[in-house]
Design a protein around this motif. Sequence first.
Motif, PDB file in Angstrom:
ATOM      1  N   ILE A  48       3.900 -10.693  -6.129  1.00  0.00           N
ATOM      2  CA  ILE A  48       5.341  -9.910  -6.829  1.00  0.00           C
ATOM      3  C   ILE A  48       5.293 -10.330  -7.528  1.00  0.00           C
ATOM      4  CG2 ILE A  48       7.765 -10.219  -5.893  1.00  0.00           C
ATOM      5  CD1 ILE A  48       6.258  -9.457  -3.296  1.00  0.00           C
ATOM      6  N   THR A  49       6.209  -9.322  -8.179  1.00  0.00           N
ATOM      7  CA  THR A  49       5.985  -9.301 -10.083  1.00  0.00           C
ATOM      8  C   THR A  49       8.046  -9.108 -10.343  1.00  0.00           C
ATOM      9  OG1 THR A  49       4.160  -8.706 -10.135  1.00  0.00           O
ATOM     10  CG2 THR A  49       5.325  -8.715 -11.595  1.00  0.00           C
ATOM     11  N   ALA A  50       7.739  -9.456 -11.176  1.00  0.00           N
ATOM     12  CA  ALA A  50       9.758  -9.875 -12.022  1.00  0.00           C
ATOM     13  C   ALA A  50       9.573  -9.881 -12.870  1.00  0.00           C
ATOM     14  CB  ALA A  50      10.184 -11.108 -11.331  1.00  0.00           C
ATOM     15  N   ASN A  51      10.546  -8.279 -13.220  1.00  0.00           N
ATOM     16  CA  ASN A  51       9.922  -7.730 -14.847  1.00  0.00           C
ATOM     17  C   ASN A  51      12.386  -7.652 -15.026  1.00  0.00           C
ATOM     18  OD1 ASN A  51       7.939  -6.025 -14.289  1.00  0.00           O
ATOM     19  ND2 ASN A  51       8.447  -6.072 -12.242  1.00  0.00           N
ATOM     20  N   GLY A  52      11.875  -8.152 -16.427  1.00  0.00           N
ATOM     21  CA  GLY A  52      12.667  -8.097 -16.731  1.00  0.00           C
ATOM     22  C   GLY A  52      13.407  -7.160 -17.626  1.00  0.00           C
ATOM     23  N   TYR A  53      14.728  -6.347 -17.941  1.00  0.00           N
ATOM     24  CA  TYR A  53      15.129  -4.863 -18.655  1.00  0.00           C
ATOM     25  C   TYR A  53      16.601  -6.068 -19.241  1.00  0.00           C
ATOM     26  CZ  TYR A  53      11.647  -3.085 -16.103  1.00  0.00           C
ATOM     27  OH  TYR A  53      10.020  -2.068 -16.223  1.00  0.00           O
ATOM     28  N   GLN A  54      16.644  -4.747 -20.406  1.00  0.00           N
ATOM     29  CA  GLN A  54      17.539  -4.569 -21.100  1.00  0.00           C
ATOM     30  C   GLN A  54      17.969  -3.477 -21.438  1.00  0.00           C
ATOM     31  OE1 GLN A  54      19.499  -7.341 -23.151  1.00  0.00           O
ATOM     32  NE2 GLN A  54      21.415  -5.503 -23.195  1.00  0.00           N
ATOM     33  N   GLU A  55      19.398  -2.878 -20.832  1.00  0.00           N
ATOM     34  CA  GLU A  55      19.692  -1.346 -20.920  1.00  0.00           C
ATOM     35  C   GLU A  55      19.956  -1.320 -23.113  1.00  0.00           C
ATOM     36  OE1 GLU A  55      22.731  -1.241 -18.341  1.00  0.00           O
ATOM     37  OE2 GLU A  55      21.234  -1.702 -16.497  1.00  0.00           O
ATOM     38  N   GLY A  56      19.647   0.091 -23.132  1.00  0.00           N
ATOM     39  CA  GLY A  56      20.113   0.935 -24.092  1.00  0.00           C
ATOM     40  C   GLY A  56      20.621   1.688 -24.169  1.00  0.00           C
ATOM     41  N   TYR A  57      21.097   2.632 -25.744  1.00  0.00           N
ATOM     42  CA  TYR A  57      20.729   3.938 -25.476  1.00  0.00           C
ATOM     43  C   TYR A  57      20.371   4.461 -25.687  1.00  0.00           C
ATOM     44  CZ  TYR A  57      20.133   3.769 -30.533  1.00  0.00           C
ATOM     45  OH  TYR A  57      19.341   3.727 -32.313  1.00  0.00           O
ATOM     46  N   LYS A  58      19.263   3.963 -25.999  1.00  0.00           N
ATOM     47  CA  LYS A  58      17.693   4.768 -25.985  1.00  0.00           C
ATOM     48  C   LYS A  58      16.846   4.702 -24.721  1.00  0.00           C
ATOM     49  CE  LYS A  58      17.088   4.824 -30.821  1.00  0.00           C
ATOM     50  NZ  LYS A  58      16.246   4.798 -32.523  1.00  0.00           N
ATOM     51  N   GLY A  59      17.302   3.930 -23.614  1.00  0.00           N
ATOM     52  CA  GLY A  59      16.947   3.129 -22.338  1.00  0.00           C
ATOM     53  C   GLY A  59      16.664   1.902 -22.452  1.00  0.00           C
ATOM     54  N   ASN A  60      15.796   1.705 -21.219  1.00  0.00           N
ATOM     55  CA  ASN A  60      15.815   0.666 -21.120  1.00  0.00           C
ATOM     56  C   ASN A  60      14.707  -0.219 -21.482  1.00  0.00           C
ATOM     57  OD1 ASN A  60      18.464   0.605 -19.395  1.00  0.00           O
ATOM     58  ND2 ASN A  60      16.888   1.017 -17.463  1.00  0.00           N
ATOM     59  N   SER A  61      14.578  -1.571 -21.414  1.00  0.00           N
ATOM     60  CA  SER A  61      13.304  -1.837 -22.546  1.00  0.00           C
ATOM     61  C   SER A  61      13.299  -3.128 -22.017  1.00  0.00           C
ATOM     62  CB  SER A  61      13.709  -1.866 -24.241  1.00  0.00           C
ATOM     63  OG  SER A  61      14.464  -2.831 -24.753  1.00  0.00           O
ATOM     64  N   PRO A  62      11.868  -3.330 -21.959  1.00  0.00           N
ATOM     65  CA  PRO A  62      11.521  -4.618 -21.506  1.00  0.00           C
ATOM     66  C   PRO A  62      11.532  -5.961 -22.458  1.00  0.00           C
ATOM     67  CG  PRO A  62      10.127  -3.010 -21.863  1.00  0.00           C
ATOM     68  CD  PRO A  62      10.285  -2.686 -22.067  1.00  0.00           C
ATOM     69  N   THR A  63      12.003  -7.013 -21.820  1.00  0.00           N
ATOM     70  CA  THR A  63      12.800  -8.087 -22.755  1.00  0.00           C
ATOM     71  C   THR A  63      11.928  -9.530 -21.663  1.00  0.00           C
ATOM     72  OG1 THR A  63      14.399  -9.039 -23.485  1.00  0.00           O
ATOM     73  CG2 THR A  63      14.932  -8.320 -20.949  1.00  0.00           C
ATOM     74  N   ASP A  64      12.409 -10.710 -22.017  1.00  0.00           N
ATOM     75  CA  ASP A  64      11.739 -11.876 -21.678  1.00  0.00           C
ATOM     76  C   ASP A  64      12.698 -12.138 -21.012  1.00  0.00           C
ATOM     77  OD1 ASP A  64       9.945 -11.835 -23.699  1.00  0.00           O
ATOM     78  OD2 ASP A  64      10.264 -13.001 -24.812  1.00  0.00           O
ATOM     79  N   LEU A  65      11.615 -12.797 -19.626  1.00  0.00           N
ATOM     80  CA  LEU A  65      12.316 -13.439 -19.068  1.00  0.00           C
ATOM     81  C   LEU A  65      12.779 -15.081 -19.318  1.00  0.00           C
ATOM     82  CD1 LEU A  65      10.869 -12.105 -16.047  1.00  0.00           C
ATOM     83  CD2 LEU A  65      12.694 -11.338 -16.171  1.00  0.00           C
ATOM     84  N   TYR A  66      13.494 -15.945 -18.533  1.00  0.00           N
ATOM     85  CA  TYR A  66      13.791 -16.836 -19.043  1.00  0.00           C
ATOM     86  C   TYR A  66      14.105 -18.353 -17.498  1.00  0.00           C
ATOM     87  CZ  TYR A  66      15.891 -21.143 -20.825  1.00  0.00           C
ATOM     88  OH  TYR A  66      15.352 -22.309 -21.564  1.00  0.00           O
ATOM     89  N   VAL A  67      13.453 -18.762 -16.966  1.00  0.00           N
ATOM     90  CA  VAL A  67      14.070 -19.931 -15.937  1.00  0.00           C
ATOM     91  C   VAL A  67      14.538 -20.690 -16.318  1.00  0.00           C
ATOM     92  CG1 VAL A  67      12.331 -21.161 -14.415  1.00  0.00           C
ATOM     93  CG2 VAL A  67      11.683 -18.946 -15.123  1.00  0.00           C
ATOM     94  N   LYS A  68      15.991 -20.931 -15.289  1.00  0.00           N
ATOM     95  CA  LYS A  68      16.783 -21.612 -15.990  1.00  0.00           C
ATOM     96  C   LYS A  68      16.999 -23.264 -14.754  1.00  0.00           C
ATOM     97  CE  LYS A  68      22.066 -22.134 -16.816  1.00  0.00           C
ATOM     98  NZ  LYS A  68      23.620 -21.079 -17.270  1.00  0.00           N
ATOM     99  N   ILE A  69      16.236 -23.840 -15.492  1.00  0.00           N
ATOM    100  CA  ILE A  69      16.743 -25.550 -14.628  1.00  0.00           C
ATOM    101  C   ILE A  69      17.950 -26.352 -14.893  1.00  0.00           C
ATOM    102  CG2 ILE A  69      15.296 -26.968 -13.374  1.00  0.00           C
ATOM    103  CD1 ILE A  69      13.040 -25.175 -13.724  1.00  0.00           C
ATOM    104  N   SER A  75      21.181 -22.930 -11.819  1.00  0.00           N
ATOM    105  CA  SER A  75      18.882 -22.751 -11.464  1.00  0.00           C
ATOM    106  C   SER A  75      18.320 -21.158 -10.731  1.00  0.00           C
ATOM    107  CB  SER A  75      18.372 -23.989 -10.244  1.00  0.00           C
ATOM    108  OG  SER A  75      18.785 -25.688 -11.417  1.00  0.00           O
ATOM    109  N   GLY A  76      17.607 -20.694 -11.835  1.00  0.00           N
ATOM    110  CA  GLY A  76      16.990 -19.678 -11.496  1.00  0.00           C
ATOM    111  C   GLY A  76      16.678 -18.543 -12.726  1.00  0.00           C
ATOM    112  N   LEU A  77      16.578 -17.479 -12.222  1.00  0.00           N
ATOM    113  CA  LEU A  77      15.936 -16.890 -13.459  1.00  0.00           C
ATOM    114  C   LEU A  77      16.806 -15.552 -13.746  1.00  0.00           C
ATOM    115  CD1 LEU A  77      13.282 -16.009 -13.962  1.00  0.00           C
ATOM    116  CD2 LEU A  77      12.715 -13.856 -12.674  1.00  0.00           C
ATOM    117  N   GLY A  78      16.221 -15.950 -14.911  1.00  0.00           N
ATOM    118  CA  GLY A  78      17.659 -15.117 -15.818  1.00  0.00           C
ATOM    119  C   GLY A  78      16.667 -14.263 -17.172  1.00  0.00           C
ATOM    120  N   ILE A  79      17.781 -13.943 -17.848  1.00  0.00           N
ATOM    121  CA  ILE A  79      17.205 -13.021 -19.575  1.00  0.00           C
ATOM    122  C   ILE A  79      17.393 -13.848 -20.330  1.00  0.00           C
ATOM    123  CG2 ILE A  79      17.454 -10.921 -20.415  1.00  0.00           C
ATOM    124  CD1 ILE A  79      16.097 -10.382 -18.042  1.00  0.00           C
ATOM    125  N   SER A  80      16.486 -14.315 -21.616  1.00  0.00           N
ATOM    126  CA  SER A  80      16.182 -14.836 -22.316  1.00  0.00           C
ATOM    127  C   SER A  80      17.459 -14.780 -23.425  1.00  0.00           C
ATOM    128  CB  SER A  80      15.049 -14.940 -23.222  1.00  0.00           C
ATOM    129  OG  SER A  80      14.400 -15.873 -24.213  1.00  0.00           O
TER     130      SER A  80
END
Length: 215
Positions: A48-69, A75-80
């Motif tokens: 199972i792959t988790a993918n991070g995205y940032q929305e923008g006016y030019k479209g959605n772009s990949p962004t780094d994930l962050y594991v918060k503990i 605690s969980g998976l968020g965006i860096s």
Amino acid sequence: MRIKQAALVIAIVMWMTSAAWAGTIDFTQAGGGQKGTQLTYTLDGYSITANGYQEGYKGNSPTDLYVKISGGDESGLGISNEDDHEIDTTQFIQLDLANLANAGITSGDLSIGSVQSGEGYGIYTSSKLGSLGALELTGTLDETPFSISWSAADPFVGVTAYVPRNGNSAADILLMSLSTPNDPTPEPASLALMGTGLLGLAFAYRRFSKLSLAK
């Protein structure tokens, strides 16, 4: 003896076609801190792959994930790049569940954390990675599993923050866990095996009947 053999055959067939696939992904198991734009987990032997995205006016772009503990529902998976390393309304995490869908597993329970008063989440399904797709549900349950479903045609499940009516416009949440059910749809190979077993059982019963009549 033949009846016992037939019973053994059907017991084996039933076990193989109803074997439990129950499992849970804890999204913090990758260890705390900043990660790349993708994280791969294993559930029931499937990737199972988790993918991070940032929305923008030019479209959605990949962004780094962050594991918060930070303990509890923090605690969980968020965006860096989010202030609290969580998922806000302009970001989303998309789970690639294609491997589960192809194995006949098309539903499960999702758990969201850090849902404060005035905050919520939106759950989407999509046929395309990087596109949120169709809104399936919104909710405000904190650290409480709820049911979701997906399909082979729409195997991508997106999670983003949602602002309820009169809610907090700065809403942010965390992706905590995903669990699968005990009884997925049997795979075609399993169904074929069950059919073979039942045919064998029928043959054994017919032969036993003939022998009984001959006596």
